[in-house]
Motif scaffolding. Structure first.
Motif, short mmCIF file in Angstrom:
data_model
loop_
_atom_site.label_atom_id
_atom_site.label_comp_id
_atom_site.label_asym_id
_atom_site.label_seq_id
_atom_site.Cartn_x
_atom_site.Cartn_y
_atom_site.Cartn_z
N ALA A 131 -5.21 3.10 -8.42
CA ALA A 131 -6.21 3.32 -9.46
C ALA A 131 -7.18 2.14 -9.54
CB ALA A 131 -5.53 3.53 -10.81
N ALA A 132 -6.64 0.94 -9.38
CA ALA A 132 -7.48 -0.26 -9.48
C ALA A 132 -8.15 -0.61 -8.15
CB ALA A 132 -6.62 -1.44 -9.94
N ASN A 133 -7.61 -0.06 -7.04
CA ASN A 133 -8.14 -0.39 -5.71
C ASN A 133 -8.27 0.89 -4.87
OD1 ASN A 133 -7.79 -3.61 -5.62
ND2 ASN A 133 -5.97 -2.71 -6.57
N PRO A 134 -9.25 1.72 -5.19
CA PRO A 134 -9.42 2.98 -4.45
C PRO A 134 -9.75 2.77 -2.97
CG PRO A 134 -11.30 2.57 -5.88
CD PRO A 134 -10.26 1.56 -6.25
N ASP A 135 -10.11 1.55 -2.62
CA ASP A 135 -10.43 1.24 -1.22
C ASP A 135 -9.23 0.67 -0.46
OD1 ASP A 135 -10.41 -1.05 -2.78
OD2 ASP A 135 -12.06 -2.02 -1.71
N LEU A 136 -8.03 0.86 -0.99
CA LEU A 136 -6.82 0.35 -0.33
C LEU A 136 -6.74 0.91 1.09
CD1 LEU A 136 -4.20 -1.34 -1.10
CD2 LEU A 136 -3.06 0.87 -1.25
N GLY A 137 -6.58 0.02 2.05
CA GLY A 137 -6.59 0.46 3.44
C GLY A 137 -5.24 0.52 4.12
N GLY A 138 -4.22 -0.12 3.53
CA GLY A 138 -2.94 -0.14 4.20
C GLY A 138 -1.79 -0.38 3.24
N ILE A 139 -0.58 -0.01 3.69
CA ILE A 139 0.64 -0.20 2.90
C ILE A 139 1.74 -0.71 3.82
CG2 ILE A 139 2.42 0.89 1.47
CD1 ILE A 139 0.36 3.07 0.75
N TYR A 140 2.43 -1.74 3.38
CA TYR A 140 3.62 -2.21 4.09
C TYR A 140 4.83 -1.90 3.22
CZ TYR A 140 7.17 -5.53 5.80
OH TYR A 140 8.34 -6.10 6.25
N MET A 141 5.70 -1.00 3.70
CA MET A 141 6.91 -0.62 2.98
C MET A 141 8.09 -1.37 3.59
SD MET A 141 6.43 3.52 2.51
CE MET A 141 6.78 3.87 4.23
N GLN A 142 8.72 -2.23 2.82
CA GLN A 142 9.81 -3.03 3.36
C GLN A 142 11.11 -2.24 3.56
OE1 GLN A 142 10.48 -6.81 1.47
NE2 GLN A 142 8.38 -7.50 1.80
N ALA A 143 11.16 -1.02 3.05
CA ALA A 143 12.36 -0.19 3.24
C ALA A 143 11.99 1.28 3.19
CB ALA A 143 13.40 -0.51 2.18
N GLY A 144 11.84 1.87 4.36
CA GLY A 144 11.48 3.29 4.41
C GLY A 144 12.53 4.18 3.79
N GLY A 145 13.78 3.74 3.82
CA GLY A 145 14.85 4.56 3.27
C GLY A 145 14.69 4.88 1.81
N VAL A 146 14.06 3.98 1.05
CA VAL A 146 13.85 4.22 -0.38
C VAL A 146 12.38 4.43 -0.74
CG1 VAL A 146 15.94 3.08 -1.20
CG2 VAL A 146 13.89 1.72 -0.82
N PHE A 147 11.47 3.97 0.11
CA PHE A 147 10.05 4.02 -0.24
C PHE A 147 9.27 5.16 0.41
CE2 PHE A 147 10.27 -0.89 -0.62
CZ PHE A 147 10.82 -0.78 -1.88
N LEU A 148 9.76 5.69 1.52
CA LEU A 148 8.96 6.66 2.28
C LEU A 148 8.61 7.90 1.47
CD1 LEU A 148 7.73 7.48 5.05
CD2 LEU A 148 9.91 8.62 5.53
N GLN A 149 9.62 8.58 0.95
CA GLN A 149 9.37 9.85 0.27
C GLN A 149 8.46 9.69 -0.95
OE1 GLN A 149 10.56 11.14 -2.89
NE2 GLN A 149 9.44 13.05 -2.46
N PRO A 150 8.74 8.74 -1.86
CA PRO A 150 7.86 8.61 -3.02
C PRO A 150 6.45 8.16 -2.66
CG PRO A 150 9.54 6.89 -3.04
CD PRO A 150 9.94 7.86 -1.98
N THR A 151 6.32 7.36 -1.61
CA THR A 151 4.98 6.91 -1.20
C THR A 151 4.16 8.06 -0.65
OG1 THR A 151 5.74 4.66 -0.74
CG2 THR A 151 3.72 5.37 0.35
N LEU A 152 4.76 8.83 0.25
CA LEU A 152 4.02 9.97 0.82
C LEU A 152 3.71 11.02 -0.23
CD1 LEU A 152 5.77 10.48 4.30
CD2 LEU A 152 3.73 9.14 3.71
N ALA A 153 4.65 11.23 -1.17
CA ALA A 153 4.42 12.21 -2.25
C ALA A 153 3.24 11.78 -3.11
CB ALA A 153 5.67 12.36 -3.10
N LEU A 154 3.16 10.49 -3.41
CA LEU A 154 2.05 9.98 -4.23
C LEU A 154 0.72 10.11 -3.50
CD1 LEU A 154 1.01 8.52 -6.75
CD2 LEU A 154 1.56 6.35 -5.62
N LEU A 155 0.69 9.73 -2.23
CA LEU A 155 -0.54 9.84 -1.46
C LEU A 155 -0.99 11.30 -1.34
CD1 LEU A 155 0.10 7.24 1.42
CD2 LEU A 155 -1.33 6.96 -0.63
#
Length: 349
Positions: free
Chosen positions: A218-242
């Motif tokens: 919301a504060a950075n609509p120009d966000l160009g990248g994401i580093y997820m330190q643990a796909g096992g817990v972050f992948l699904q919620p991150t992709l769902a949000l995007l």
């Protein structure tokens, strides 16, 4: 000069001979060694069940323990709770464990328990996480600083050295979270000073990561990248949000948010194939289980190891409170995602 495998085998064999003389008089009456053909009893605690990575590790532990015919006590799960881990370890002590395998998620709070086990001559193998204090026989782990560096270098190149990147950090109370975060920050500062890193502490929790990433977008609509330190817990919620925000665009299309993850689970590989994420660092769940059990059995039998190269493409290093076997963890992209040697291509989803 002897080959690497021969050097380590020779060292272990020499120690085994000496240890055999010291312990032979006690083995026959040792209740912890009476099952599984006299093999010493091993206590194994799984760290959590809310991560696809750790659930895969649990599968490998079960499979390898059975294949190797090990004498394992009932496996416990501490559910990311150090008080449960302490209680589980106490049960292992009471039921005759001669070595303990654990993966403490809070690497500071486990020190006193490690001291107690050391005093009782029960060696500990710590998987994936390196305890801050307290003696350990062996840490079975990959180089977590390399995780952060690999993610930085890949994202930096994808973004052409400029823009904004959100970093979904693991718990900073964990050596893994600290190592990945510190290495990522140092690499970005040195190699890609034109990229702004937005650090988001998550405590390894997917819901926390999603909430903080939503605010960041919301504060950075120009966000160009994401580093997820643990796909096992972050992948699904991150992709769902995007997906919800209309930002889940395939690699190569305008507006794609470049994503690098850590873990190497099958779901990440599928996401790479679809173009939803760009890469992941494959954390070796199979090797974690294999060598955790290998070292636990060796420890219970009185063997020892020394710093130096191993016969399985890793390096044992000396750490202040023991030894650490740093296993290889390759970067996975669309170019090698179908490699059958990767454990993520060999487990059920």
């Amino acid at each position: 000069m002897k080959p690497r495998a021969s050097r380590i085998a020779a060292t272990a064999a020499a120690v085994v001979v000496l240890a055999g003389f010291a312990t032979a008089c006690n083995r026959g009456s040792d209740s912890g060694s009476s099952a599984s053909g006299g093999k010493p009893a091993l206590g194994i605690d799984l760290p959590r069940a809310d991560s696809d990575f750790w659930n895969s590790y649990a599968q490998y532990i079960k499979q390898d323990a059975s294949t190797q015919g090990l004498n394992t006590l009932p496996v416990s799960n501490s559910q990311n709770d150090v008080t449960k881990l302490v209680a589980n370890v106490q049960v292992f002590q009471n039921t005759g464990a001669k070595a303990v395998v654990m993966a403490p998620q809070d690497t500071g709070a486990i020190a006193s328990t490690l001291d107690q086990l050391y005093a009782k001559k029960i060696p500990v193998v710590s998987v994936d996480t390196r305890p801050d204090k307290g003696n350990v026989y062996m840490v079975v782990r990959a180089d977590n600083k390399a995780y952060g560096t690999k993610a930085c270098e890949f994202l930096g190149k994808q973004l052409g050295g400029k823009g904004k990147v959100a970093e979904l950090q693991g718990a900073l109370s964990s050596i893994n979270g600290r190592d990945r975060s510190e290495a990522f920050a140092a690499c970005m500062k040195e190699k890609f000073p034109g990229i702004q890193v937005i650090e988001l502490a998550t405590d390894w929790k997917g819901d926390v990561a999603s909430a903080k990433l939503q605010s960041t977008l919301a504060a950075n609509p120009d966000l160009g990248g994401i580093y997820m330190q643990a796909g096992g817990v972050f992948l699904q919620p991150t992709l769902a949000l995007l997906q919800q925000k209309g930002l889940l665009k395939p690699v190569g299309q305008p507006g794609h948010v470049a994503i690098v993850s850590n873990d190497g689970i099958p779901q990440e590989f599928d996401a790479i194939r679809k173009g939803d994420i760009d890469a992941t660092v494959s954390q070796p769940a199979d090797l974690y289980a294999k060598y955790a059990l290998f070292y636990a059995q060796a420890a219970a039998e009185g063997k020892t190891f020394q710093a130096g190269p191993t016969d399985h493409d890793s390096t044992i290093i000396q750490i202040p409170n023991g030894l650490e076997d740093q296993l290889p963890a390759p970067l996975v992209t669309k170019d090698n995602v179908d490699d059958k040697a990767l454990w993520g291509n060999n487990v059920s989803k």
